[in-house]
Design a protein around this motif. Structure first.
Motif, PDB file in Angstrom:
ATOM      1  N   VAL A  61     -19.618  29.428 -44.475  1.00  0.00           N
ATOM      2  CA  VAL A  61     -20.600  29.110 -43.432  1.00  0.00           C
ATOM      3  C   VAL A  61     -19.933  28.347 -42.296  1.00  0.00           C
ATOM      4  O   VAL A  61     -20.124  28.678 -41.121  1.00  0.00           O
ATOM      5  CB  VAL A  61     -21.799  28.326 -44.003  1.00  0.00           C
ATOM      6  CG1 VAL A  61     -22.683  27.791 -42.884  1.00  0.00           C
ATOM      7  CG2 VAL A  61     -22.615  29.204 -44.935  1.00  0.00           C
ATOM      8  N   ASN A  98     -17.932  30.764 -40.244  1.00  0.00           N
ATOM      9  CA  ASN A  98     -18.602  31.937 -39.670  1.00  0.00           C
ATOM     10  C   ASN A  98     -19.970  31.670 -39.069  1.00  0.00           C
ATOM     11  O   ASN A  98     -20.640  32.600 -38.634  1.00  0.00           O
ATOM     12  CB  ASN A  98     -18.740  33.023 -40.755  1.00  0.00           C
ATOM     13  CG  ASN A  98     -17.398  33.545 -41.186  1.00  0.00           C
ATOM     14  OD1 ASN A  98     -16.780  34.328 -40.482  1.00  0.00           O
ATOM     15  ND2 ASN A  98     -16.928  33.094 -42.334  1.00  0.00           N
ATOM     16  N   GLU A  99     -20.393  30.416 -39.027  1.00  0.00           N
ATOM     17  CA  GLU A  99     -21.717  30.076 -38.510  1.00  0.00           C
ATOM     18  C   GLU A  99     -21.908  30.564 -37.067  1.00  0.00           C
ATOM     19  O   GLU A  99     -22.998  30.973 -36.679  1.00  0.00           O
ATOM     20  CB  GLU A  99     -21.896  28.560 -38.587  1.00  0.00           C
ATOM     21  CG  GLU A  99     -23.252  28.065 -38.191  1.00  0.00           C
ATOM     22  CD  GLU A  99     -23.393  26.573 -38.364  1.00  0.00           C
ATOM     23  OE1 GLU A  99     -24.486  26.144 -38.738  1.00  0.00           O
ATOM     24  OE2 GLU A  99     -22.407  25.837 -38.139  1.00  0.00           O
ATOM     25  N   ARG A 154     -21.070  33.224 -35.816  1.00  0.00           N
ATOM     26  CA  ARG A 154     -21.482  34.627 -35.800  1.00  0.00           C
ATOM     27  C   ARG A 154     -23.005  34.743 -35.716  1.00  0.00           C
ATOM     28  O   ARG A 154     -23.530  35.629 -35.038  1.00  0.00           O
ATOM     29  CB  ARG A 154     -21.000  35.364 -37.044  1.00  0.00           C
ATOM     30  CG  ARG A 154     -19.528  35.495 -37.132  1.00  0.00           C
ATOM     31  CD  ARG A 154     -19.107  36.244 -38.396  1.00  0.00           C
ATOM     32  NE  ARG A 154     -17.691  36.085 -38.601  1.00  0.00           N
ATOM     33  CZ  ARG A 154     -16.758  36.718 -37.895  1.00  0.00           C
ATOM     34  NH1 ARG A 154     -17.114  37.547 -36.944  1.00  0.00           N
ATOM     35  NH2 ARG A 154     -15.485  36.511 -38.137  1.00  0.00           N
ATOM     36  N   ILE A 155     -23.708  33.863 -36.406  1.00  0.00           N
ATOM     37  CA  ILE A 155     -25.179  33.881 -36.372  1.00  0.00           C
ATOM     38  C   ILE A 155     -25.657  33.554 -34.963  1.00  0.00           C
ATOM     39  O   ILE A 155     -26.490  34.266 -34.395  1.00  0.00           O
ATOM     40  CB  ILE A 155     -25.770  32.887 -37.394  1.00  0.00           C
ATOM     41  CG1 ILE A 155     -25.363  33.279 -38.812  1.00  0.00           C
ATOM     42  CG2 ILE A 155     -27.295  32.840 -37.266  1.00  0.00           C
ATOM     43  CD1 ILE A 155     -25.705  32.242 -39.868  1.00  0.00           C
ATOM     44  N   MET A 181     -25.748  36.357 -44.374  1.00  0.00           N
ATOM     45  CA  MET A 181     -24.346  36.020 -44.614  1.00  0.00           C
ATOM     46  C   MET A 181     -24.086  35.854 -46.110  1.00  0.00           C
ATOM     47  O   MET A 181     -23.067  36.306 -46.628  1.00  0.00           O
ATOM     48  CB  MET A 181     -23.958  34.746 -43.862  1.00  0.00           C
ATOM     49  CG  MET A 181     -22.467  34.506 -43.845  1.00  0.00           C
ATOM     50  SD  MET A 181     -21.980  32.965 -43.061  1.00  0.00           S
ATOM     51  CE  MET A 181     -22.580  33.179 -41.418  1.00  0.00           C
ATOM     52  N   TYR A 236     -21.581  38.069 -48.251  1.00  0.00           N
ATOM     53  CA  TYR A 236     -20.535  37.380 -49.032  1.00  0.00           C
ATOM     54  C   TYR A 236     -20.536  37.864 -50.480  1.00  0.00           C
ATOM     55  O   TYR A 236     -19.483  38.123 -51.071  1.00  0.00           O
ATOM     56  CB  TYR A 236     -20.790  35.881 -48.958  1.00  0.00           C
ATOM     57  CG  TYR A 236     -19.900  35.017 -49.812  1.00  0.00           C
ATOM     58  CD1 TYR A 236     -18.576  34.803 -49.471  1.00  0.00           C
ATOM     59  CD2 TYR A 236     -20.393  34.390 -50.945  1.00  0.00           C
ATOM     60  CE1 TYR A 236     -17.750  33.996 -50.247  1.00  0.00           C
ATOM     61  CE2 TYR A 236     -19.591  33.581 -51.732  1.00  0.00           C
ATOM     62  CZ  TYR A 236     -18.268  33.389 -51.373  1.00  0.00           C
ATOM     63  OH  TYR A 236     -17.466  32.590 -52.137  1.00  0.00           O
ATOM     64  N   PHE A 246     -19.854  40.898 -42.030  1.00  0.00           N
ATOM     65  CA  PHE A 246     -20.759  39.798 -41.683  1.00  0.00           C
ATOM     66  C   PHE A 246     -21.534  40.142 -40.417  1.00  0.00           C
ATOM     67  O   PHE A 246     -22.757  40.008 -40.375  1.00  0.00           O
ATOM     68  CB  PHE A 246     -19.985  38.498 -41.458  1.00  0.00           C
ATOM     69  CG  PHE A 246     -19.652  37.736 -42.704  1.00  0.00           C
ATOM     70  CD1 PHE A 246     -20.177  38.073 -43.941  1.00  0.00           C
ATOM     71  CD2 PHE A 246     -18.796  36.655 -42.644  1.00  0.00           C
ATOM     72  CE1 PHE A 246     -19.867  37.357 -45.080  1.00  0.00           C
ATOM     73  CE2 PHE A 246     -18.477  35.921 -43.784  1.00  0.00           C
ATOM     74  CZ  PHE A 246     -19.013  36.277 -44.996  1.00  0.00           C
ATOM     75  N   ASN A 247     -20.827  40.548 -39.362  1.00  0.00           N
ATOM     76  CA  ASN A 247     -21.483  40.855 -38.088  1.00  0.00           C
ATOM     77  C   ASN A 247     -22.543  41.941 -38.261  1.00  0.00           C
ATOM     78  O   ASN A 247     -23.660  41.808 -37.776  1.00  0.00           O
ATOM     79  CB  ASN A 247     -20.457  41.306 -37.050  1.00  0.00           C
ATOM     80  CG  ASN A 247     -19.583  40.173 -36.583  1.00  0.00           C
ATOM     81  OD1 ASN A 247     -19.928  39.002 -36.691  1.00  0.00           O
ATOM     82  ND2 ASN A 247     -18.412  40.519 -36.077  1.00  0.00           N
ATOM     83  N   ILE A 257     -25.590  40.552 -40.508  1.00  0.00           N
ATOM     84  CA  ILE A 257     -26.394  39.548 -39.798  1.00  0.00           C
ATOM     85  C   ILE A 257     -27.220  40.219 -38.703  1.00  0.00           C
ATOM     86  O   ILE A 257     -28.426  40.013 -38.598  1.00  0.00           O
ATOM     87  CB  ILE A 257     -25.502  38.436 -39.210  1.00  0.00           C
ATOM     88  CG1 ILE A 257     -24.885  37.608 -40.347  1.00  0.00           C
ATOM     89  CG2 ILE A 257     -26.291  37.551 -38.255  1.00  0.00           C
ATOM     90  CD1 ILE A 257     -23.753  36.694 -39.907  1.00  0.00           C
TER      91      ILE A 257
END
Length: 86
Positions: free
Chosen positions: A16, A19-20, A22-23, A47, A51, A65-66, A69
């Motif tokens: 997180v 990669n936070e 990304r959100i 996410m 994961y 992930f992208n 999300i």
């Protein structure tokens, strides 16, 4: 670091932290205002799911992930639209 070891050595909290953004990027890209953080929470759940289900042989984790999300946020937008109209 080899991808197969990725899940076993890094906690979700570290994922997180890394990669936070990304959100927030997807929220901005989709022009979502999120005063109650519900879209952000949906992004976190997406996410987590990404994961848990990531398969290294299918491609980079960041891309997965992208994709995950973004699609979950779009699903939530659609769901909210249906609730308003129905």
């Amino acid at each position: 670091m080899e991808d197969k070891k990725y899940n076993s050595h890094i906690t979700f909290e570290e994922i997180v932290k890394q990669n936070e953004r990304r959100i927030y990027y997807q929220l901005h890209k989709l022009n979502i205002r999120d005063p109650h953080q519900e879209f952000y929470q949906e992004g976190l759940v997406a996410m987590w799911n990404a994961y848990e289900t990531y398969q290294p042989d299918k491609g980079p984790m960041a891309t997965y992930f992208n994709y995950t999300i973004r699609n979950r946020l779009i699903d939530l937008i659609r769901k909210k639209g249906r609730n308003r109209n129905g």
